[in-house]
Motif scaffolding. Structure first.
Motif, mmCIF file in Angstrom:
data_model
loop_
_atom_site.group_PDB
_atom_site.id
_atom_site.type_symbol
_atom_site.label_atom_id
_atom_site.label_comp_id
_atom_site.label_asym_id
_atom_site.label_seq_id
_atom_site.Cartn_x
_atom_site.Cartn_y
_atom_site.Cartn_z
ATOM 1 N N MET A 1 27.846 11.812 -27.049
ATOM 2 C CA MET A 1 26.955 11.032 -26.213
ATOM 3 C C MET A 1 27.475 11.046 -24.771
ATOM 4 O O MET A 1 28.637 10.755 -24.522
ATOM 5 C CB MET A 1 26.887 9.592 -26.731
ATOM 6 N N ARG A 2 26.602 11.381 -23.837
ATOM 7 C CA ARG A 2 26.958 11.411 -22.414
ATOM 8 C C ARG A 2 26.582 10.090 -21.760
ATOM 9 O O ARG A 2 25.426 9.686 -21.789
ATOM 10 C CB ARG A 2 26.269 12.573 -21.709
ATOM 11 N N ILE A 3 27.597 9.449 -21.174
ATOM 12 C CA ILE A 3 27.387 8.151 -20.518
ATOM 13 C C ILE A 3 27.331 8.381 -19.012
ATOM 14 O O ILE A 3 28.217 9.003 -18.434
ATOM 15 C CB ILE A 3 28.520 7.171 -20.860
ATOM 16 N N GLY A 4 26.271 7.873 -18.391
ATOM 17 C CA GLY A 4 26.094 7.997 -16.949
ATOM 18 C C GLY A 4 26.260 6.675 -16.247
ATOM 19 O O GLY A 4 26.058 5.609 -16.843
ATOM 20 N N TYR A 5 26.645 6.745 -14.982
ATOM 21 C CA TYR A 5 26.838 5.553 -14.170
ATOM 22 C C TYR A 5 26.165 5.759 -12.818
ATOM 23 O O TYR A 5 26.452 6.723 -12.111
ATOM 24 C CB TYR A 5 28.334 5.292 -13.973
ATOM 25 N N LEU B 1 14.286 2.919 -8.189
ATOM 26 C CA LEU B 1 13.678 3.295 -9.462
ATOM 27 C C LEU B 1 13.813 4.793 -9.709
ATOM 28 O O LEU B 1 14.144 5.224 -10.819
ATOM 29 C CB LEU B 1 12.206 2.874 -9.497
ATOM 30 N N ASN B 2 13.607 5.594 -8.672
ATOM 31 C CA ASN B 2 13.724 7.054 -8.808
ATOM 32 C C ASN B 2 15.132 7.470 -9.221
ATOM 33 O O ASN B 2 15.301 8.341 -10.080
ATOM 34 C CB ASN B 2 13.347 7.756 -7.503
ATOM 35 N N ILE B 3 16.144 6.863 -8.614
ATOM 36 C CA ILE B 3 17.527 7.209 -8.973
ATOM 37 C C ILE B 3 17.803 6.864 -10.434
ATOM 38 O O ILE B 3 18.375 7.665 -11.176
ATOM 39 C CB ILE B 3 18.544 6.525 -8.039
ATOM 40 N N LEU B 4 17.386 5.684 -10.858
ATOM 41 C CA LEU B 4 17.630 5.273 -12.243
ATOM 42 C C LEU B 4 16.856 6.147 -13.229
ATOM 43 O O LEU B 4 17.394 6.532 -14.270
ATOM 44 C CB LEU B 4 17.288 3.793 -12.423
ATOM 45 N N ARG B 5 15.626 6.499 -12.891
ATOM 46 C CA ARG B 5 14.818 7.371 -13.754
ATOM 47 C C ARG B 5 15.468 8.752 -13.889
ATOM 48 O O ARG B 5 15.645 9.262 -14.989
ATOM 49 C CB ARG B 5 13.410 7.537 -13.184
ATOM 50 N N ARG B 6 15.858 9.333 -12.765
ATOM 51 C CA ARG B 6 16.470 10.664 -12.789
ATOM 52 C C ARG B 6 17.818 10.639 -13.490
ATOM 53 O O ARG B 6 18.166 11.568 -14.221
ATOM 54 C CB ARG B 6 16.619 11.202 -11.366
ATOM 55 N N ALA B 7 18.583 9.578 -13.282
ATOM 56 C CA ALA B 7 19.890 9.463 -13.937
ATOM 57 C C ALA B 7 19.720 9.423 -15.452
ATOM 58 O O ALA B 7 20.454 10.102 -16.185
ATOM 59 C CB ALA B 7 20.617 8.215 -13.439
ATOM 60 N N LYS B 8 18.762 8.672 -15.920
ATOM 61 C CA LYS B 8 18.555 8.548 -17.372
ATOM 62 C C LYS B 8 18.156 9.894 -17.979
ATOM 63 O O LYS B 8 18.493 10.184 -19.134
ATOM 64 C CB LYS B 8 17.485 7.484 -17.665
ATOM 65 N N GLU B 9 17.497 10.743 -17.219
ATOM 66 C CA GLU B 9 17.132 12.082 -17.697
ATOM 67 C C GLU B 9 18.363 12.965 -17.916
ATOM 68 O O GLU B 9 18.301 13.944 -18.639
ATOM 69 C CB GLU B 9 16.185 12.764 -16.702
ATOM 70 N N GLU B 10 19.482 12.603 -17.284
ATOM 71 C CA GLU B 10 20.701 13.414 -17.321
ATOM 72 C C GLU B 10 21.767 12.910 -18.294
ATOM 73 O O GLU B 10 22.829 13.506 -18.401
ATOM 74 C CB GLU B 10 21.321 13.478 -15.918
ATOM 75 N N CYS B 11 21.490 11.777 -18.949
ATOM 76 C CA CYS B 11 22.500 11.222 -19.856
ATOM 77 C C CYS B 11 21.831 10.524 -21.039
ATOM 78 O O CYS B 11 20.620 10.305 -21.037
ATOM 79 C CB CYS B 11 23.422 10.254 -19.106
ATOM 80 N N PHE C 1 28.767 10.509 -12.836
ATOM 81 C CA PHE C 1 28.549 9.518 -11.776
ATOM 82 C C PHE C 1 27.409 10.020 -10.909
ATOM 83 O O PHE C 1 27.461 11.130 -10.384
ATOM 84 C CB PHE C 1 29.824 9.339 -10.949
ATOM 85 N N PHE C 2 26.360 9.207 -10.761
ATOM 86 C CA PHE C 2 25.186 9.589 -9.984
ATOM 87 C C PHE C 2 25.242 8.947 -8.609
ATOM 88 O O PHE C 2 25.552 7.770 -8.473
ATOM 89 C CB PHE C 2 23.908 9.147 -10.714
ATOM 90 N N VAL D 1 30.132 14.558 -10.827
ATOM 91 C CA VAL D 1 29.355 13.826 -9.830
ATOM 92 C C VAL D 1 28.051 14.594 -9.630
ATOM 93 O O VAL D 1 28.055 15.789 -9.339
ATOM 94 C CB VAL D 1 30.106 13.686 -8.489
ATOM 95 N N VAL D 2 26.928 13.908 -9.835
ATOM 96 C CA VAL D 2 25.598 14.510 -9.693
ATOM 97 C C VAL D 2 24.866 13.779 -8.572
ATOM 98 O O VAL D 2 24.814 12.549 -8.560
ATOM 99 C CB VAL D 2 24.802 14.398 -11.020
ATOM 100 N N TYR D 3 24.319 14.575 -7.641
ATOM 101 C CA TYR D 3 23.599 13.996 -6.508
ATOM 102 C C TYR D 3 22.098 14.095 -6.721
ATOM 103 O O TYR D 3 21.597 15.093 -7.239
ATOM 104 C CB TYR D 3 23.960 14.746 -5.222
ATOM 105 N N PHE D 4 21.392 13.052 -6.279
ATOM 106 C CA PHE D 4 19.938 13.042 -6.299
ATOM 107 C C PHE D 4 19.431 12.899 -4.872
ATOM 108 O O PHE D 4 20.093 12.256 -4.040
ATOM 109 C CB PHE D 4 19.404 11.880 -7.133
ATOM 110 N N PRO D 5 18.241 13.448 -4.594
ATOM 111 C CA PRO D 5 17.685 13.317 -3.238
ATOM 112 C C PRO D 5 17.500 11.853 -2.844
ATOM 113 O O PRO D 5 17.019 11.046 -3.631
ATOM 114 C CB PRO D 5 16.323 14.016 -3.331
ATOM 115 N N TYR D 6 17.901 11.573 -1.634
ATOM 116 C CA TYR D 6 17.751 10.241 -1.039
ATOM 117 C C TYR D 6 16.278 10.033 -0.693
ATOM 118 O O TYR D 6 15.623 10.940 -0.182
ATOM 119 C CB TYR D 6 18.626 10.189 0.218
ATOM 120 N N THR D 7 15.737 8.869 -0.993
ATOM 121 C CA THR D 7 14.338 8.574 -0.669
ATOM 122 C C THR D 7 14.262 8.193 0.801
ATOM 123 O O THR D 7 14.682 7.105 1.199
ATOM 124 C CB THR D 7 13.804 7.422 -1.554
#
Length: 145
Positions: free
Chosen positions: A1-5, A18-28, A89-90, A115-121
């Motif tokens: 199981m992959r745990i994300g933060y 919301l976008n960060i949390l949605r995208r993070a959940k897709e990765e873990c 870590f997101f 460490v995974v980066y997501f686009p800044y809104t």
């Protein structure tokens, strides 16, 4: 199981959060949202939260993508990792390539955390919302002038 933060102030909760949390959940498989405490927010950003920590925790804990909301009270993300032992870590990509981002990557690489980066809104941010609220709080004659 992959745990994300995914850590954030989550103050003035908006679509970027919301976008960060949605995208993070897709990765873990299990997502922990670290909600930065009022004290840590003041220490790191030099500003007070508009919404108190207990209320921000309540909001974030009810987002369907979040499996656990955690009050982030330690100044070091590595100390938080010691408590929670996440695998990923997101972060917003506004950190990518910065001195803080590079140090974070090196620190976490040493303990096997990706460490995974997501686009800044860009269109919506707590900073813009705070500025709009400040403008509304000014007396009418100040806004007109």
């Amino acid at each position: 199981m992959r745990i994300g933060y995914a850590a954030g102030a989550f103050d003035l909760f908006h679509i970027g959060h919301l976008n960060i949390l949605r995208r993070a959940k897709e990765e873990c498989d299990y997502l922990i949202a670290g909600v930065v405490s009022d004290e840590m927010l003041e220490l790191t950003k030099g500003r007070r939260a508009v919404i108190p920590l207990v209320e921000r925790l309540e909001i974030v804990s009810h987002i369907r993508f979040v499996d656990q909301a955690h009050a982030e009270v330690l100044p070091s993300k590595l100390d938080t990792w010691q408590q929670l032992r996440f695998d990923i870590f997101f972060k917003g990509d506004d950190w990518r390539g910065t001195a803080k981002g590079i140090a974070l990557e090196e620190e976490f690489s040493a303990v096997g955390v990706e460490v995974v980066y997501f686009p800044y809104t860009i269109d919506t941010s707590s900073t813009k919302l705070r500025a709009a609220l400040d403008a509304l709080a000014q007396p009418a004659e100040s806004r007109a002038g």
